[in-house]
Design a protein around this motif. Structure first.
Motif, short mmCIF file in Angstrom:
data_model
loop_
_atom_site.label_atom_id
_atom_site.label_comp_id
_atom_site.label_asym_id
_atom_site.label_seq_id
_atom_site.Cartn_x
_atom_site.Cartn_y
_atom_site.Cartn_z
N LYS A 276 0.81 -1.22 0.00
CA LYS A 276 0.00 0.00 0.00
C LYS A 276 0.84 1.27 0.00
O LYS A 276 1.78 1.38 0.79
N PRO A 277 0.46 2.23 -0.82
CA PRO A 277 1.10 3.55 -0.69
C PRO A 277 0.54 4.37 0.46
O PRO A 277 1.21 5.25 0.98
N TRP A 278 -0.72 4.09 0.87
CA TRP A 278 -1.39 4.94 1.87
C TRP A 278 -1.83 4.10 3.06
O TRP A 278 -2.24 2.94 2.92
N ARG A 346 -1.18 14.61 0.07
CA ARG A 346 -0.57 13.36 0.49
C ARG A 346 -1.47 12.72 1.54
O ARG A 346 -2.39 13.36 2.05
N LEU A 347 -1.17 11.48 1.88
CA LEU A 347 -1.92 10.81 2.93
C LEU A 347 -0.96 9.93 3.71
O LEU A 347 -0.55 8.86 3.27
N GLY A 348 -0.56 10.43 4.88
CA GLY A 348 0.35 9.70 5.75
C GLY A 348 -0.27 9.46 7.10
O GLY A 348 -1.45 9.77 7.33
N VAL A 349 0.51 8.91 8.01
CA VAL A 349 0.01 8.62 9.35
C VAL A 349 -0.49 9.89 10.04
O VAL A 349 -1.50 9.87 10.75
N ILE A 419 8.99 1.92 -1.88
CA ILE A 419 8.90 1.15 -0.64
C ILE A 419 9.91 1.67 0.37
O ILE A 419 9.62 1.82 1.56
N SER A 420 11.10 1.97 -0.09
CA SER A 420 12.12 2.53 0.79
C SER A 420 11.68 3.87 1.36
O SER A 420 11.83 4.13 2.56
N SER A 421 11.13 4.72 0.52
CA SER A 421 10.67 6.03 0.97
C SER A 421 9.56 5.89 2.01
O SER A 421 9.56 6.60 3.04
N LYS A 422 8.63 4.99 1.77
CA LYS A 422 7.55 4.74 2.73
C LYS A 422 8.12 4.23 4.04
O LYS A 422 7.73 4.70 5.12
N PHE A 423 9.06 3.29 3.97
CA PHE A 423 9.67 2.72 5.17
C PHE A 423 10.35 3.80 6.01
O PHE A 423 10.15 3.90 7.22
N HIS A 424 11.14 4.64 5.36
CA HIS A 424 11.85 5.69 6.10
C HIS A 424 10.87 6.70 6.70
O HIS A 424 11.09 7.18 7.83
#
Length: 464
Positions: A276-278, A346-349, A419-424
Motif C-alpha cells: 500500500k502507498p497509503w 498526500r496521505l500519511g500517518v 517502498i524505501s521512501s515509505k519505510f523511512h
C-alpha cells in the motif's frame, strides 16, 4: 529445532497428499539459494514494509494497550519473546508476542495484502514466526527466516482463498492466518506430519472467525483479527506439540479446495501481493489515488472544491465515515482520507491520527464527499478494486478522473524506491529514523551482509 513432543493421537483417516506436499515444499525451498530470485526479493520487500508499519503502529493507543495486555496476561516464562517496538521493552510468551505484534501492525492499515483473500497474511505471520524463531532458533540466518516467511505466505494465502470459497460469511484475516501460522510454524520447527496436521486442525477450529463487515460498519480496535489469529496459530502449534489433538482442517483437506493447493511450489502467491502507498483500508485507496491524480493534473486547491463524487464497489462505499472519532475510524473510511488527500496532497500517518483527525478544512470537505455504487466495479471485486472521482469546483467546472485502481497491485507494483521512501517515512514518524538505514541494509542485502534472527529482533525492539 523444537522441543520433544508427546505422542499425539492420530486424526481420523490418513493424512491427505497436501500434507506430504507441505513437507516436500518446505524441504526443497528452505535450502539456501532455492527460492527463485524474484520471490526472495518480494519477501524482502514485504518484510521491510511490515517492520515500518509495526514501528508506526507501536505509537497508537491500540498498540500500547495490547502490548500491556500481552506482557501482563501472557507470561513470558523461561523463554520469552520480544514484543515488537514496545516502549517498555517488555517480553511475553511467543503466543503473547504474536498477539501484540499482529495487532500493532494492524493498528496502522498500511501493510501488505492479497486481493483474493480480501485480507492480510504478513501482518500475523511475521510476528508469530519471529516469536517462535527468537525463542527456539535465535541464530537462524535471516535468509533462512525469509524462506520460512515466504512459505508462510504461500500457505496462509491459500488458506484464505479456501476459506472464502467454502464459508458463507466474510471472515477477518485472523481466521485463516491462524492456520497459516500453525502450519508454517510447525514446518519451521521440524514437527512431524502428524503434529503438523493436528496444529492446523486446532488453529482452524479456534481461529477467530469474526465478521469483517461488522468492523467496517463499526470501526474499533478489533480491526482485522490478525493478532488474534497469530496468537491462535502459535498456541495451536504449542498444543499439538504437547499432545493436544484437533480435527482435520477443512481449508486444507476438504475435497472442494484441492485445486487451491495443487500449484503449491509452482505458483508463487506472494508475487500477487499488493503493498500500500497509503495507510488506510485498501478499498479506499483507488478513490484516494484518483483524487490525488486530479489534484496534481489540474493544480486544484482544496478551497476551490464544492463537492466530491466517488463511485466505487459496494464494500468501499460501506466505508462511509466522514468525521472519524479516532484513527481506527479514519482508516476504515472513504470520505475522510479522500478529503485529507485533496487538502494536503498526500496521505500519511499524520493525516489519519492525532491532530489530523481534527483538521477543520479536511472535515468540512469530507462532509461534501458523495458516495455511489458502480455495478461494473462490483463485478470486478475482489480480484480488482476500482473507483472514479469527480471534483465539482465552486465555479461549476467538473473534473472527472478515469477509472483507477490503486498503485501497489501486482500489475502496478510500488518500486523499490517507493517502498524505501515509505519505510523511512514510517520509521521517522515513529521516532526510529536513526536506525532505518541499518535495518534496510540488513534486510535487503541478503548473504552479502549476514544477519540472524537475533539481529532482526534487536532491530524491532524499542531498546535497540
Amino acid at each position: 529445532m523444537g522441543a520433544a513432543v508427546a505422542d499425539t493421537a492420530a486424526l481420523p483417516g490418513e493424512p491427505v497428499a497436501v500434507h506430504e506436499t507441505f513437507a516436500l515444499f518446505h524441504r526443497t525451498q528452505t535450502v539456501p539459494g532455492a527460492l527463485p530470485g524474484p520471490v526472495l526479493k518480494q519477501a524482502r520487500r514485504c518484510l521491510i514494509d511490515l517492520v515500518g508499519v509495526a514501528a508506526a503502529g507501536s505509537r497508537t493507543e491500540l498498540a500500547v494497550l495490547i502490548a500491556a495486555h500481552a506482557a501482563t496476561q501472557f507470561g513470558a516464562g523461561t523463554n520469552p519473546a520480544t514484543i515488537l517496538f514496545d516502549a517498555g521493552a517488555r517480553k511475553a510468551s511467543p503466543a503473547g508476542a504474536a498477539l501484540a505484534g499482529g495487532m500493532t501492525i494492524d493498528a496502522i492499515d498500511a501493510h501488505d495484502g492479497h486481493p483474493l483473500t480480501k485480507g492480510h497474511a504478513g501482518c500475523g505471520l511475521f510476528p508469530a514466526l519471529l516469536a517462535i524463531a527468537e525463542t527456539e532458533a535465535p541464530d537462524m540466518p535471516l535468509d533462512e527466516f525469509l524462506a520460512h516467511l515466504t512459505i508462510g505466505y504461500e500457505i496462509a494465502i491459500r488458506c484464505g482463498i479456501a476459506l472464502h470459497a467454502t464459508a458463507p460469511d466474510y471472515h477477518t484475516s485472523g481466521a485463516w492466518v491462524a492456520v497459516g501460522v500453525a502450519l508454517s510454524g510447525a514446518l519451521m520447527t521440524g514437527a512431524n506430519s502428524e503434529i503438523v496436521r493436528h496444529a492446523a486442525g486446532i488453529a482452524e477450529y479456534h481461529g477467530p472467525r469474526s465478521q469483517m463487515m461488522r468492523c467496517i460498519d463499526h470501526p474499533t480496535m478489533l480491526k482485522d483479527g490478525s493478532g488474534w489469529g497469530a496468537m491462535a496459530g502459535v498456541s495451536a502449534l504449542m498444543l499439538a506439540r504437547s499432545g493436544f489433538t484437533g480435527a482435520p482442517a477443512l481449508t486444507v483437506e476438504e475435497a472442494a479446495v484441492t485445486g487451491i493447493w495443487s500449484d503449491l511450489g509452482t505458483r508463487w502467491r506472494i508475487m500477487e501481493q499488493y503493498l500500500k502507498p497509503w495507510p488506510v483500508c485498501r478499498w479506499a485507496q483507488p478513490a484516494v489515488e484518483a483524487a490525488l491524480d486530479l489534484r496534481s493534473a489540474h493544480g486544484v486547491a482544496s478551497d476551490t472544491i464544492g463537492r466530491v463524487r466517488v463511485r466505487s464497489f459496494h464494500e468501499a462505499i460501506r466505508l462511509a465515515t466522514a468525521r472519524p472519532a479516532d484513527t481506527e475510524q479514519a482508516q476504515y473510511a472513504l470520505p475522510f482520507p479522500v478529503a485529507a488527500a485533496l487538502v494536503h496532497g498526500r496521505l500519511g500517518v499524520a493525516q489519519i491520527s492525532g491532530e489530523g483527525l481534527r483538521d477543520a478544512t479536511v472535515l468540512d470537505l469530507a462532509e461534501r464527499v458523495e458516495l455511489s455504487e458502480s455495478a461494473a466495479f462490483n463485478d470486478l471485486f475482489p480480484a480488482e478494486r476500482w473507483a472514479e472521482v469527480e471534483l465539482e469546483l465552486t465555479g461549476g467546472r467538473v473534473l472527472a478522473s478515469k477509472p483507477l485502481t490503486a498503485r501497489g497491485d501486482a500489475d502496478a507494483p510500488l518500486s523499490d524506491a517507493e517502498i524505501s521512501s515509505k519505510f523511512h517515512a514510517l520509521m521517522d514518524e515513529a521516532g526510529y529514523g536513526d536506525r532505518a538505514t541499518r535495518i534496510e541494509d540488513m534486510m535487503m542485502a541478503g548473504a552479502a551482509t549476514p544477519a540472524t534472527v537475533s539481529d532482526l529482533v534487536a532491530c524491532c525492539s524499542a531498546s535497540s
